[in-house]
Design an enzyme around this catalytic site. Structure first.
Site, PDB file in Angstrom:
ATOM      1  N   ASP A   1       6.584  11.954  10.851  1.00 49.45           N
ATOM      2  CA  ASP A   1       7.897  12.233  11.433  1.00 49.45           C
ATOM      3  C   ASP A   1       8.669  10.959  11.748  1.00 49.45           C
ATOM      4  OD1 ASP A   1       6.422  11.341  13.636  1.00 49.45           O
ATOM      5  OD2 ASP A   1       6.859  13.082  14.893  1.00 49.45           O
ATOM      6  N   GLU A   2       7.990   9.819  11.758  1.00 52.57           N
ATOM      7  CA  GLU A   2       8.665   8.566  12.094  1.00 52.57           C
ATOM      8  C   GLU A   2       9.731   8.180  11.077  1.00 52.57           C
ATOM      9  OE1 GLU A   2       6.355   5.347  13.679  1.00 52.57           O
ATOM     10  OE2 GLU A   2       4.667   6.676  14.124  1.00 52.57           O
TER      11      GLU A   2
ATOM     12  N   ARG B   1       6.564  11.819  22.720  1.00 51.96           N
ATOM     13  CA  ARG B   1       5.929  12.141  21.453  1.00 51.96           C
ATOM     14  C   ARG B   1       5.447  13.593  21.463  1.00 51.96           C
ATOM     15  NH1 ARG B   1       8.406   8.322  20.696  1.00 51.96           N
ATOM     16  NH2 ARG B   1       7.769   6.276  19.874  1.00 51.96           N
TER      17      ARG B   1
ATOM     18  N   THR C   1       0.823  -1.218   0.000  1.00 50.63           N
ATOM     19  CA  THR C   1       0.000   0.000   0.000  1.00 50.63           C
ATOM     20  C   THR C   1       0.851   1.260   0.000  1.00 50.63           C
ATOM     21  OG1 THR C   1      -1.834  -1.095   1.115  1.00 50.63           O
ATOM     22  CG2 THR C   1      -1.740   1.296   1.275  1.00 50.63           C
TER      23      THR C   1
END
Length: 335
Positions: A135-136, A222, A109
């Site tokens: 942002d990962e 986070r 995907t």
């Protein structure tokens, strides 16, 4: 290539999901004056996280259309883009835990699907093409914040698939001149979020008197971004962003998972007896923090939702909308 405006025809992929549906509802509510009068077609595969009910408020709007389909279906994508002049690409597999137990759907995907869209956009001379990322892709950062120029160093199969899609998207700009604009956001929260993600999972479990799982020591950090602020940033990038550029979108609230848990326990009237400490996630990034000064300086982006009130409103929404989330948790085996 046409710029967004009163006559834009926008294809929104993944528009039945959490962030995509918020963007579509906001657009039709008049939240983005620069996009007023736009026609919008949502293309969504309606996987477990896609919910047609998310689009009920706009289903009867003039200019709205919905197509159930897969972004990897080259024929379908090409036929749709023949009648559109801009793309906002939300569609993605996005749950890190699921990518750890099975990465194939994420590669298909997020990588192949994005490439299929880009191919069609290039053939049809579509632009702008806003590619919504995370942002990962930057990995983990001990101190400071990532600017858009930092190298990508993803650690999970999910973030690796998104980094791959970012690079492919930017390559289509550099190779073919396609008007690609990439956004990278911090962790989102707000109403209509599928209840496998940490905030809605904790809220719904606690409202039912259940337990919540806290990974490791709970000190992972986070930056939290209200979905409405995120979509405001995306709209600005669609309206005024520059081709070939990356824009970080942050919320400005960095807290540990333990602090987040404490706030949710308090908001739901629960105690730490409701918390189960569980083994840490594999490859769990310690801290995320994006530098969003670029989108602020160039496009005037500024978060409008403070975390305290935004979280309280989110808890209230889930408390008042059991009919929305209870069937989803049951179908996904989360109840």
């Amino acid at each position: 290539m046409p710029q967004p405006g009163a006559t834009s025809r926008i294809l929104v992929t993944g528009g039945a999901g959490f962030i995509g549906s918020h963007f579509v509802r906001s657009l039709f509510s008049g939240a983005y004056p620069g996009l007023a009068g736009s026609r919008v077609t949502v293309l969504d595969k309606l996987t477990y996280a896609g919910n047609p009910a998310n689009l009920d408020p706009v289903r009867d709007q003039p200019g709205f259309a919905f197509v159930e389909g897969d972004i990897t279906d080259a024929g379908l994508v090409d036929s749709l883009l023949a009648d559109h002049d801009a793309v906002v690409h939300f569609a993605a597999e996005s749950h890190v835990d699921r990518s750890i137990t099975g990465a194939a759907d994420f590669v298909v995907t997020n990588v192949v699907g994005t490439q299929t869209l880009l191919d069609a956009a290039h053939r049809r001379e579509i632009g702008p093409f806003v590619h919504v990322s995370t942002d990962e892709v930057y990995g983990s950062i001990a101190e400071g914040s990532w600017p858009e120029t930092d190298p990508l160093a993803p650690n999970s199969p999910y973030s690796a698939s998104k980094a791959s899609s970012d690079l492919i998207a930017l390559a289509y700009h550099r190779t073919h001149g396609l008007d690609v604009r990439v956004t990278r956001c911090s962790n989102n929260y707000g109403p209509y979020q599928f209840p496998e993600k940490v905030i809605p999972l904790f809220i719904t479990n606690l409202l039912d008197g259940g337990k919540v799982p806290l990974y490791g020591d709970g000190l992972n950090i986070r930056d939290w971004l209200h979905v409405d602020d995120h979509c405001q940033g995306i709209a600005l990038v669609l309206e005024k962003g520059r081709a070939g550029e990356v824009y970080n979108i942050g919320g400005g609230t960095e807290i540990t998972n333990k602090e987040l848990t404490d706030r949710l326990l308090s908001a739901c009237g629960a105690t730490w007896d409701s918390v189960d400490y569980v083994e840490d996630r594999k490859g769990h990034d310690r801290r995320y923090s994006v530098d969003w000064r670029k989108i602020n300086a160039e496009l005037g982006y500024e978060p409008r939702h403070d975390f305290e009130s935004g979280l309280a409103e989110t808890v209230a929404w889930y408390r008042d909308n059991r009919a929305w989330w209870e069937p989803l948790k049951q179908r996904a085996g989360l109840a």
